[in-house]
Design an enzyme around this catalytic site. Sequence first.
Site, PDB file in Angstrom:
ATOM      1  N   ASN A 172      18.401  34.128  25.609  1.00 41.04           N
ATOM      2  CA  ASN A 172      17.589  35.306  25.905  1.00 41.04           C
ATOM      3  C   ASN A 172      18.016  35.887  27.245  1.00 41.04           C
ATOM      4  O   ASN A 172      18.097  35.169  28.231  1.00 41.04           O
ATOM      5  CB  ASN A 172      16.112  34.877  25.949  1.00 41.04           C
ATOM      6  CG  ASN A 172      15.179  36.035  26.196  1.00 41.04           C
ATOM      7  OD1 ASN A 172      15.613  37.180  26.350  1.00 41.04           O
ATOM      8  ND2 ASN A 172      13.894  35.751  26.231  1.00 41.04           N
ATOM      9  N   SER A 200      14.887  35.519  29.875  1.00 38.40           N
ATOM     10  CA  SER A 200      14.108  34.356  29.472  1.00 38.40           C
ATOM     11  C   SER A 200      13.148  33.936  30.583  1.00 38.40           C
ATOM     12  O   SER A 200      13.537  33.822  31.746  1.00 38.40           O
ATOM     13  CB  SER A 200      15.087  33.217  29.158  1.00 38.40           C
ATOM     14  OG  SER A 200      14.368  32.076  28.798  1.00 38.40           O
ATOM     15  N   SER A 201      11.876  33.750  30.203  1.00 42.85           N
ATOM     16  CA  SER A 201      10.910  33.272  31.203  1.00 42.85           C
ATOM     17  C   SER A 201      11.196  31.801  31.420  1.00 42.85           C
ATOM     18  O   SER A 201      11.155  31.016  30.479  1.00 42.85           O
ATOM     19  CB  SER A 201       9.480  33.410  30.679  1.00 42.85           C
ATOM     20  OG  SER A 201       9.295  34.669  30.137  1.00 42.85           O
ATOM     21  N   SER A 259      12.541  30.019  22.984  1.00 44.38           N
ATOM     22  CA  SER A 259      13.076  30.996  23.922  1.00 44.38           C
ATOM     23  C   SER A 259      13.718  32.157  23.158  1.00 44.38           C
ATOM     24  O   SER A 259      14.536  31.948  22.257  1.00 44.38           O
ATOM     25  CB  SER A 259      14.110  30.313  24.817  1.00 44.38           C
ATOM     26  OG  SER A 259      14.648  31.247  25.680  1.00 44.38           O
ATOM     27  N   GLY A 260      13.333  33.355  23.513  1.00 43.04           N
ATOM     28  CA  GLY A 260      13.902  34.550  22.875  1.00 43.04           C
ATOM     29  C   GLY A 260      13.160  34.968  21.631  1.00 43.04           C
ATOM     30  O   GLY A 260      13.546  35.924  20.954  1.00 43.04           O
ATOM     31  N   GLU A 318      11.177  22.582  22.399  1.00 45.75           N
ATOM     32  CA  GLU A 318      12.618  22.689  22.674  1.00 45.75           C
ATOM     33  C   GLU A 318      13.340  21.431  22.216  1.00 45.75           C
ATOM     34  O   GLU A 318      12.950  20.317  22.568  1.00 45.75           O
ATOM     35  CB  GLU A 318      12.858  22.911  24.173  1.00 45.75           C
ATOM     36  CG  GLU A 318      12.609  24.344  24.580  1.00 45.75           C
ATOM     37  CD  GLU A 318      13.068  24.686  25.979  1.00 45.75           C
ATOM     38  OE1 GLU A 318      13.533  23.793  26.713  1.00 45.75           O
ATOM     39  OE2 GLU A 318      12.950  25.879  26.342  1.00 45.75           O
ATOM     40  N   GLY A 349       8.127  27.383  23.888  1.00 46.51           N
ATOM     41  CA  GLY A 349       7.875  26.665  22.638  1.00 46.51           C
ATOM     42  C   GLY A 349       8.585  25.323  22.653  1.00 46.51           C
ATOM     43  O   GLY A 349       9.221  24.927  23.646  1.00 46.51           O
ATOM     44  N   THR A 363       7.122  36.846  25.586  1.00 45.92           N
ATOM     45  CA  THR A 363       6.817  37.684  26.751  1.00 45.92           C
ATOM     46  C   THR A 363       6.567  39.123  26.300  1.00 45.92           C
ATOM     47  O   THR A 363       5.655  39.788  26.797  1.00 45.92           O
ATOM     48  CB  THR A 363       7.989  37.628  27.746  1.00 45.92           C
ATOM     49  OG1 THR A 363       8.317  36.260  27.933  1.00 45.92           O
ATOM     50  CG2 THR A 363       7.628  38.239  29.059  1.00 45.92           C
TER      51      THR A 363
END
Length: 931
Positions: A157, A160-161, A107-108, A386, A384, A112
């Site tokens: 993020n 974040s998606s 994340s981050g 985690e 990704g 995206t």
Amino acid sequence: MEGTLTARDKVGVQDFVLLDAYTSESAFVDNLRKRFSENLIYTYIGTLLVSVNPYQELGIYTVSQMELYQGVNFFELPPHVYAIADNAYRMMCSELNNHFIFISGESGAGKTEASKKILQYFAVTCPMTESLQIARDRLLLSNPVLEAFGNAKTLRNDNSSRFGKYMDIQFDFQGVPVGGHIISYLIEKSRVVYQNHGERNFHIFYQLLAGGDAERLSSLGLEQDPQLYKYLSQGHCAKESSINDKNDWKTVSNAFSVIDFTRADLENLFGIIASVLHLGNICFTEDKQGGATVPDTHEIKWIAKLLGVCPSVLLEALTHRKIEAKTEEVICPLTVELSVYSRDAMAKAVYGRTFTWLVSKINSSLVNKDITQKTVIGLLDIYGFEVFDKNGFEQFCINYCNEKLQQLLIERTLKAEQAEYEVEGIEVNIGITLRVMFSKECIRPGPATDLSFLEKLEEKVGRHAHFQTRKLAGAKGRKRIGWLEFRLLHYAGEVTYCTKGEWPVTPILTVLHLQVLCRSKNSILRECFLVAELENRRRQPTVGTQFKNSLSSLLEILISKEPSYIRCIKPNESKEPSKFDDFLIRHQIKYLGLMEHLRVRRAGFAYRRKYEHFLQRHLSSPTLIFFNIFIYLFASRERERQRENETKIFIRFPRTLFATEDAFEFSKHQLVARIQATYKGCLARREYMRKRQAATKLEAHWRGALARKEIKRRRWAVQIIRRFIKGFINRDKPLCPDNEEFVVFVRKNYILNLRYHVPKNVLDKSWLRPPGILENASDLLRKMCVRNLVRKYCRGVSAERKAMMQQKVVTSDIFRGKKDGYAESLNQPFAHSRLGVSTSSLSDGFLVIHVSPEDKQQKGDIILQCEHIFEVVTKLAMLAKKECMVNVVQGSLQFYVSPGKEGTIVFDTGPEEQVYKDKNGQLTVVSGRGA
Ligand SMILES: Nc1ncnc2c1ncn2[C@@H]1O[C@H](COP(=O)(O)OP(=O)(O)OP(=O)(O)O)[C@@H](O)[C@H]1O
């Protein structure tokens, strides 16, 4: 690779494959750091792109950059996300097959952003027709809508998606983007009801409150302040300076209008969003029986209104549950705690399914109605690996997904590598063991308690080497695993999962929930919750099974396509630019499997290029010398590796390649000069040929024009000559068309000639001989001319001469033919002065006849004395027609004795008349005095 080679000395290596110490993680991190410090965020591992989030705008995504990468060989330019996109696009166009770009990272890390850049790249560089601009705009604008509903601020993020996304961009046979399709995976529904400190709910809630006008908010029963809503305020950061909800609302509203959302859709959609907020604000208290009750039904009423459900049924669904026995159904009240759980479950389900509806709605606007659609490029932007302190069901799903995708990558990459080496006749011992960790038992519906679920797992997969629980672990590992935990050894490392609470092995929605939602008047909800679901409830798959199924279909989608990979790395946790956290990055390198990937790429050879490409680049004369040596070394070292169908050159050691490259660099200037000279020569030759051709053409035209002119002239001449001849033949005929021109010409010509031949004087009798037709005219002309000359002559004759001529006429009458010498005398003009008569004014009878003394032999003037002087003189004068020649003098008169000798007669009066000559010879005439 070539681009990589050029810049390797400047900032590390642009392709990790060229790292000498390719097995060293430190060398890997060093190279990444070196490049990151120079804002070079992209590095290749072969064809895989490693991207480090710069957390700042680098100005590398301009249109000119896009154009730079458009249609350029992958390795010719420095690594870039555009190179990956362009490569996939070109391959798709040339081979007419499907591709996907798999973007992963934590994340981050920038997944995206990378997928957005790729989408923009296609939007700008692909050929586009006006009618397809709508499809392109919808593809681009689907992003802000999806982000509003599926993204949230997290600690890692700000945008974040919270769902996985696979997007197909569909292209027609000309490579024009014509449509798209989006598949979403596992939206993080728990966020709807709970957020950690410092995190927010999905953006759309805040955007609606910040951007929605007062009228809309009041119609939804909402206030602008997000702090008033429990679901929005738990993270204590509803207002975040880095996020502009008001502006984002405008973008999303605009996007809605582009992607075909009707007014009714939006009403229903925002009704649902508002209902979720109202749900969160429902408070339960305990009644006397220990059941939950809602003291303030304000929220219930709003939800009922917005969703079009009955308030009492809704209330019952939140505070009760139905127990279904074999024959009967019992409605039991829930405790406050279970009611809160029920409320949250309903909120999560409503939001989760609405999100799914939203995706399908977007898909229907992106659908390509043209059946000629040929190929697709998929963009897979998925969470990704985690690993948190506490990992639950969501982490399990995410890591399961990553494990599967990694497996796919390994299969595709390694197999491709191995296949390539085999084709090229090179043996490789990669030594990779695929760790398939997940068996379906892990996510199979099981008993309701956490402990029994764990026991079931131990029973089913306990023997698997990569699975551990506290019970199964040895004495050493036992302490590190809790009673409710199990540990899995993923390809990226160990992860300990806690089975407590979050493992939804049974559906979380109750019958009562479904009954309310199925009968909603809100059309979106009706589409999301089908009555059929109520009836088949027991057969509904669990969330885990659903996820596993959707993952399987994703893998199927991916397997049929050609892959490209982007691995995103997050440089630090604080989202700061230029901060490179070694520890964090090492961790990501590890779980993204980058070292493994590099090892695979380098297991055989660092460099592999088709011979023709390699030679094309290096085969210039200075490098040729080096190359020959190199080829010799290479051949002797690798001779045993030669096989029949070799098509590529493989170089194991980067240093060998670099040495070749140095020679190439060294000779570059010469090469450039030579290329330039050749190019200029070529241009000059082309220009010269062009000019020569032009000159030849010009000359041909000019000559043609001249020849045509000459022909015209000759034709004209022939006609003239013909007419002339005809005229000549007919010249004697009366004037007719046949001779008219000729006659005119002859006339003109004769007259023009005559100009130069007219007689000059009256005595000139010459005359230009006229042609027959002009004889009369010529005669007339001649006469006129003569007359003119005569007139002119006559006018020019003086009176004296006229007189002389008259005398000559008389002479002629007298002497012509009678006296010799007359003819000779004709030319001798009569002199006026040759004959004169002089008398004195006195009464004497003397007269002197003056004769011109030209001849010296002759005598001079004649002195006569006569009686009748007046008569004699008069008759003489009359005879000579010279009255004027009589000169009456006074005193004396001169006379010529002989030429040059003069004499004088002096006249005087005296008493008597006398004539005497004195001593000097002077003659004196004295006349008597008159009376
Ligand atoms: N190439 C880039 N250039 C500049 N900034 C970037 C770039 N990539 C990412 N960022 C910054 O990092 C932030 C996070 O990136 P992004 O949202 O793409 O991460 P992500 O990997 O998709 O995260 P998540 O999995 O949480 O959705 C972006 O909002 C942006 O500010």
